[in-house]
Design a protein around this motif. Structure first.
Motif, PDB file in Angstrom:
ATOM      1  N   LEU A  30       0.883  -1.150  -0.025  1.00  0.00           N
ATOM      2  CA  LEU A  30       0.114  -0.086   0.063  1.00  0.00           C
ATOM      3  C   LEU A  30       0.917   1.272   0.006  1.00  0.00           C
ATOM      4  O   LEU A  30       0.376   2.419  -0.388  1.00  0.00           O
ATOM      5  CB  LEU A  30      -1.116   0.105   1.229  1.00  0.00           C
ATOM      6  CG  LEU A  30      -2.046  -1.241   1.138  1.00  0.00           C
ATOM      7  CD1 LEU A  30      -2.878  -1.026   2.504  1.00  0.00           C
ATOM      8  CD2 LEU A  30      -3.025  -0.681   0.047  1.00  0.00           C
ATOM      9  N   ARG A  33       0.768   2.676  -3.309  1.00  0.00           N
ATOM     10  CA  ARG A  33      -0.502   2.740  -3.902  1.00  0.00           C
ATOM     11  C   ARG A  33      -0.734   3.770  -5.113  1.00  0.00           C
ATOM     12  O   ARG A  33      -1.470   3.304  -5.850  1.00  0.00           O
ATOM     13  CB  ARG A  33      -1.278   3.421  -2.488  1.00  0.00           C
ATOM     14  CG  ARG A  33      -2.718   3.923  -3.042  1.00  0.00           C
ATOM     15  CD  ARG A  33      -3.777   2.858  -3.673  1.00  0.00           C
ATOM     16  NE  ARG A  33      -4.755   3.465  -3.898  1.00  0.00           N
ATOM     17  CZ  ARG A  33      -5.186   4.261  -5.091  1.00  0.00           C
ATOM     18  NH1 ARG A  33      -4.214   4.367  -6.003  1.00  0.00           N
ATOM     19  NH2 ARG A  33      -6.483   4.775  -5.527  1.00  0.00           N
ATOM     20  N   ILE A  42      -5.130  -3.326  -5.266  1.00  0.00           N
ATOM     21  CA  ILE A  42      -5.496  -2.634  -3.939  1.00  0.00           C
ATOM     22  C   ILE A  42      -6.568  -3.029  -3.279  1.00  0.00           C
ATOM     23  O   ILE A  42      -6.646  -3.376  -2.024  1.00  0.00           O
ATOM     24  CB  ILE A  42      -5.990  -1.143  -4.601  1.00  0.00           C
ATOM     25  CG1 ILE A  42      -4.734  -0.661  -5.469  1.00  0.00           C
ATOM     26  CG2 ILE A  42      -6.264  -0.198  -3.464  1.00  0.00           C
ATOM     27  CD1 ILE A  42      -5.149   0.869  -6.207  1.00  0.00           C
ATOM     28  N   TYR A  69      -6.057   6.009   6.001  1.00  0.00           N
ATOM     29  CA  TYR A  69      -5.901   5.899   4.884  1.00  0.00           C
ATOM     30  C   TYR A  69      -6.919   6.442   4.062  1.00  0.00           C
ATOM     31  O   TYR A  69      -6.748   7.014   2.873  1.00  0.00           O
ATOM     32  CB  TYR A  69      -6.091   4.344   4.624  1.00  0.00           C
ATOM     33  CG  TYR A  69      -5.865   3.836   3.102  1.00  0.00           C
ATOM     34  CD1 TYR A  69      -4.868   3.424   2.820  1.00  0.00           C
ATOM     35  CD2 TYR A  69      -6.975   3.596   2.154  1.00  0.00           C
ATOM     36  CE1 TYR A  69      -4.699   3.058   1.308  1.00  0.00           C
ATOM     37  CE2 TYR A  69      -6.658   3.485   1.153  1.00  0.00           C
ATOM     38  CZ  TYR A  69      -5.730   2.827   0.338  1.00  0.00           C
ATOM     39  OH  TYR A  69      -5.565   2.474  -0.927  1.00  0.00           O
ATOM     40  N   HIS A  73      -7.070   8.509   0.559  1.00  0.00           N
ATOM     41  CA  HIS A  73      -7.599   7.876  -0.506  1.00  0.00           C
ATOM     42  C   HIS A  73      -8.964   7.736  -0.557  1.00  0.00           C
ATOM     43  O   HIS A  73      -9.505   6.359  -0.328  1.00  0.00           O
ATOM     44  CB  HIS A  73      -6.671   6.401  -0.891  1.00  0.00           C
ATOM     45  CG  HIS A  73      -5.383   6.539  -1.066  1.00  0.00           C
ATOM     46  ND1 HIS A  73      -4.955   7.305  -2.074  1.00  0.00           N
ATOM     47  CD2 HIS A  73      -4.454   6.350  -0.153  1.00  0.00           C
ATOM     48  CE1 HIS A  73      -3.366   7.164  -1.825  1.00  0.00           C
ATOM     49  NE2 HIS A  73      -3.138   6.654  -0.749  1.00  0.00           N
ATOM     50  N   ASP A  76     -11.091   5.110  -2.483  1.00  0.00           N
ATOM     51  CA  ASP A  76     -11.105   3.507  -2.567  1.00  0.00           C
ATOM     52  C   ASP A  76     -12.183   2.743  -1.631  1.00  0.00           C
ATOM     53  O   ASP A  76     -12.056   2.754  -0.394  1.00  0.00           O
ATOM     54  CB  ASP A  76      -9.647   3.158  -1.762  1.00  0.00           C
ATOM     55  CG  ASP A  76      -8.545   3.265  -2.882  1.00  0.00           C
ATOM     56  OD1 ASP A  76      -8.735   3.627  -3.973  1.00  0.00           O
ATOM     57  OD2 ASP A  76      -7.223   3.088  -2.468  1.00  0.00           O
TER      58      ASP A  76
END
Length: 247
Positions: A30, A33, A42, A69, A73, A76
């Motif tokens: 990750l 990423r 991912i 995270y 992001h 995601d």
């Protein structure tokens, strides 16, 4: 960075139930990423990482990681789904439903998110909404081709979880017979899942069948793939004591 090698290393540790050791290579994946172009890679890394915390009851750590995270992001959806699972196991049902819903906004056919939200809804008493999610999860699962034999067991486990959720939802409607049928299908697919025994125990408990309820609560405490959350385990232990003390 050798992403394929890191994923293989993590997979080997997961197979051996070495969850703490699996975490390091997944975190390394990750870190790259921004350079990963395959969404499936991912998703797999996030799903596997989530399981390392879930299966070791480190829910707070999982929630903290995925929250940080997602601040970087937010696109995601798998990260919302994995945080939702940790929130669910931590007993934060409303927050879990919110995260599962967020994951499904961007990926409406996500079997894990549908199954997860359906089961949390069932536990929350929203059985109608739960059945919609669980039926869709089962339909999507039946229409999904298994990539290879290595994934067959994973798909079987997911199907078991969906049937477990359907059993809980049907029990919420008062349909004891169909609920027990769903639990039986789930146990045949995944005989070491503690949650299905706990849910079936509650059905027997409500029906006044103390012997079967006590047996299933004890089975739920013994099974470990996956084990009960601390909240569910506490309930099961309490009911075993109470049932054993009843005349």
């Amino acid at each position: 960075m050798n992403l394929h090698g890191l994923l293989q290393e993590a997979h080997a540790h997961l197979q051996l139930e070495e969850y703490d050791k699996a975490r390091a290579p997944l975190l390394q994946v990750l870190l790259a990423r921004e350079s990963i172009r395959e969404p499936e890679t991912i998703d797999y890394a996030l799903m596997s990482l989530g399981s390392t915390w879930l299966l070791t009851e480190q829910y707070t750590d999982a929630i903290a990681f995925f929250s940080e995270y997602l601040s970087r992001h937010p696109e995601d959806s798998a990260a919302y789904r994995e945080r939702a699972s940790a929130l669910w196991y931590a007993g934060r049902f409303e927050d879990a439903i919110g995260d599962y819903s967020h994951a499904l906004e961007s990926k409406p056919t996500d079997i894990l998110a549908l199954s997860g939200r359906g089961q949390v809804l069932a536990e929350s008493g929203e059985c109608g909404r739960a059945m919609v999610d669980l039926d869709l999860a089962l339909s999507n699962l039946k229409n999904t081709s298994i990539p290879n034999d290595g994934w067959a067991e994973w798909y079987k486990q997911i199907e078991a979880f969906v049937h477990n959720g359907r059993g809980l939802a049907l029990a919420g409607f008062g349909e004891k017979g169909p609920a027990l049928d769903e639990f039986e299908v789930s146990i045949n697919l995944s005989p070491e899942n503690a949650w299905v025994f706990h849910n079936r125990a509650q059905v027997y408990d409500l029906a006044g069948d103390r012997r079967k309820a006590s047996t299933d609560y004890q089975m739920a405490l013994a099974m470990k793939k996956p084990a009960l959350s601390p909240i569910r385990a506490k309930h099961a232990r309490a009911r075993v004591r109470e049932l054993s003390n009843q005349p």
